[in-house]
Enzyme design. Structure first.
Site, PDB file in Angstrom:
ATOM      1  N   SER A  73      -2.351  -5.279   5.138  1.00 34.26           N
ATOM      2  CA  SER A  73      -2.412  -4.826   6.530  1.00 34.26           C
ATOM      3  C   SER A  73      -3.537  -5.507   7.293  1.00 34.26           C
ATOM      4  O   SER A  73      -3.361  -5.931   8.440  1.00 34.26           O
ATOM      5  CB  SER A  73      -2.581  -3.298   6.596  1.00 34.26           C
ATOM      6  N   GLN A 180       5.234  -9.234  -0.359  1.00 29.77           N
ATOM      7  CA  GLN A 180       6.231  -8.956  -1.392  1.00 29.77           C
ATOM      8  C   GLN A 180       6.590 -10.198  -2.203  1.00 29.77           C
ATOM      9  O   GLN A 180       7.138 -10.081  -3.300  1.00 29.77           O
ATOM     10  CB  GLN A 180       7.503  -8.383  -0.763  1.00 29.77           C
ATOM     11  N   SER A 200      -1.361  -9.227  -0.849  1.00 33.55           N
ATOM     12  CA  SER A 200      -2.044  -7.998  -1.258  1.00 33.55           C
ATOM     13  C   SER A 200      -1.982  -7.855  -2.771  1.00 33.55           C
ATOM     14  O   SER A 200      -0.909  -7.904  -3.374  1.00 33.55           O
ATOM     15  CB  SER A 200      -1.394  -6.781  -0.591  1.00 33.55           C
ATOM     16  N   SER A 201      -3.143  -7.654  -3.378  1.00 34.30           N
ATOM     17  CA  SER A 201      -3.296  -7.662  -4.828  1.00 34.30           C
ATOM     18  C   SER A 201      -2.439  -6.628  -5.562  1.00 34.30           C
ATOM     19  O   SER A 201      -1.898  -6.898  -6.621  1.00 34.30           O
ATOM     20  CB  SER A 201      -4.775  -7.438  -5.163  1.00 34.30           C
ATOM     21  N   HIS A 202      -2.296  -5.444  -4.986  1.00 33.16           N
ATOM     22  CA  HIS A 202      -1.631  -4.366  -5.728  1.00 33.16           C
ATOM     23  C   HIS A 202      -0.122  -4.527  -5.805  1.00 33.16           C
ATOM     24  O   HIS A 202       0.561  -3.717  -6.437  1.00 33.16           O
ATOM     25  CB  HIS A 202      -1.997  -2.990  -5.143  1.00 33.16           C
ATOM     26  N   CYS A 326       4.806   2.822   3.478  1.00 37.88           N
ATOM     27  CA  CYS A 326       4.035   3.084   4.695  1.00 37.88           C
ATOM     28  C   CYS A 326       4.790   3.991   5.664  1.00 37.88           C
ATOM     29  O   CYS A 326       4.241   4.442   6.652  1.00 37.88           O
ATOM     30  CB  CYS A 326       3.685   1.773   5.391  1.00 37.88           C
TER      31      CYS A 326
END
Length: 382
Positions: A73, A180, A200-202, A326
């Protein structure tokens, strides 16, 4: 007692043991602030440099083009606001799509309030952007095109290289939200002519709360967070060293295993889709072909309330979702499913299963059995 089966890898992934192990060293042993000059801080700076190289190598960028953030984000916000504010003298027109993640959609809505004009490109029934529509939407004052690499709800992979080639030829900055895609499919920012890329790492078995933004050298962009001189003066804030170590380790593992994992998940996905579509009045959302993320399965069970089915599956230890994490709890139907032509009723009857590293054939067989049982029960009770 029910089994517990996780099938919401698009929302988040677990952290791999190797990632946790590496991170722990920088939580209790080398915990120094990376901006200090003494020994334990030099160790943390070295660890950050190693992670920066790992992230750069994963997408074939230069090391000094990687900037660490708090996640997808923030990266999306920085890309869009930073480019908009730094280039408003050239124009105030931005092009994106109707199916972007809320981090992009809501940032665009914010920019509209500040006088920027946004064109939201339509997509076809598979969620694919038409390059012809993009070309028609471009104006003399267009400063940015932002198209996601792969959709988080329906898994459709966009024609990123074609978009990148077009934007580079027309001297328009191109950003892609690849949250993604990174770690799931091959990415090369140089051959694809990508100017900015969010990750994004997660989403690839790393820690939450850390991500990165690739910014091609020479791109004019304003800072989003002001303060100290971290990240070469572009992104202030004390370094989250354990998180940065985690994203570096996680992305190196993901890239190393990418082709094997991609092939395995694609086989499981295709088998899963085939069996689900044998359930009466069930349809697939997103691309039916190769332009789909390996682990994504999004289907509509006609006449079934997705929320009710989710609760039933949860009671049986099966964890899936009805769309973006989200948007959990939102009363409105998915903007992605509406954009690809589903009615509001159909959108509210859709479930997203996403499989990953921990998914087995046996788990899929069990989930199929339970889903068929639950859908039949709900339909028979009407």
């Amino acid at each position: 007692m029910n089994r517990e089966i996780y099938m919401d890898y698009a929302a988040t992934t677990y952290m791999k043991p190797e990632v946790i192990k590496d991170m722990k060293t920088y939580m209790d042993e080398y915990f120094g602030n990376a901006s200090s000059i003494y020994h334990i801080s030099r160790k943390t700076r070295m660890a950050i440099d190693i992670s920066r190289k790992r992230v750069a190598d994963a997408i074939n960028s230069n090391i000094d083009e990687i900037y660490f953030t708090s996640g997808g984000s923030e990266s999306d916000n920085w890309a869009l606001k930073g480019i908009a504010f730094a280039n408003k003298d050239k124009g105030k027109h931005i092009i994106t799509t109707a199916i972007e993640h809320h981090a992009v959609i809501n940032t665009c809505k914010y920019l509209e309030k500040l006088g920027f004009e946004i064109t939201y490109l339509p997509v076809n029934k598979y969620g694919m952007v038409d390059l012809h529509n993009l070309k028609k939407a471009v104006r003399k004052d267009t400063i940015l095109v932002s198209v996601m690499f792969a959709n988080n709800e329906i898994g459709t992979i966009e024609p990123v290289k074609k978009i990148g080639d077009f934007c580079r030829h027309n001297k328009i900055i191109f950003h892609t939200d690849a949250v993604q895609a990174v770690g799931n499919i091959p990415i090369d920012v140089k051959t694809m002519n990508i100017d900015l890329l969010s990750m994004s790492s997660h989403k690839f078995y790393g820690p939450k709360g850390v991500g990165a933004l690739y910014i091609r050298k020479g791109i004019r962009i304003d800072s989003l967070i002001h303060g100290g001189s971290q990240e070469r003066g572009r992104r202030a804030g004390t370094y989250n060293t354990p998180g940065i170590v985690g994203i570096g380790k996680a992305i190196s593992i993901a890239v190393k295993n990418l082709e094997v994992q991609k092939e395995r998940l694609t086989k499981l996905r295709d088998m899963f889709i085939k069996e689900l579509l044998e359930i009466q009045d069930t349809s697939l959302n997103g691309s039916p072909g190769k332009e789909r993320l390996p682990g994504n399965i999004n289907v509509t069970f006609k006449g079934i309330e997705a929320e009710t089915l989710l609760i039933m599956l949860d009671s049986r230890g099966i964890y899936v979702s009805s769309g973006s994490a989200c948007s959990a709890g939102a009363l409105e139907p998915s903007h992605v499913l509406i954009a690809i032509g589903l009615t509001e009723s159909m959108a509210k009857s859709s479930i997203r299963f996403t499989i990953g590293s921990g998914t087995t054939y046996e788990e899929i067989a069990y989930v199929l059995e339970v889903v068929k049982e639950c859908v039949n029960k709900l339909r028979n009770n009407k």
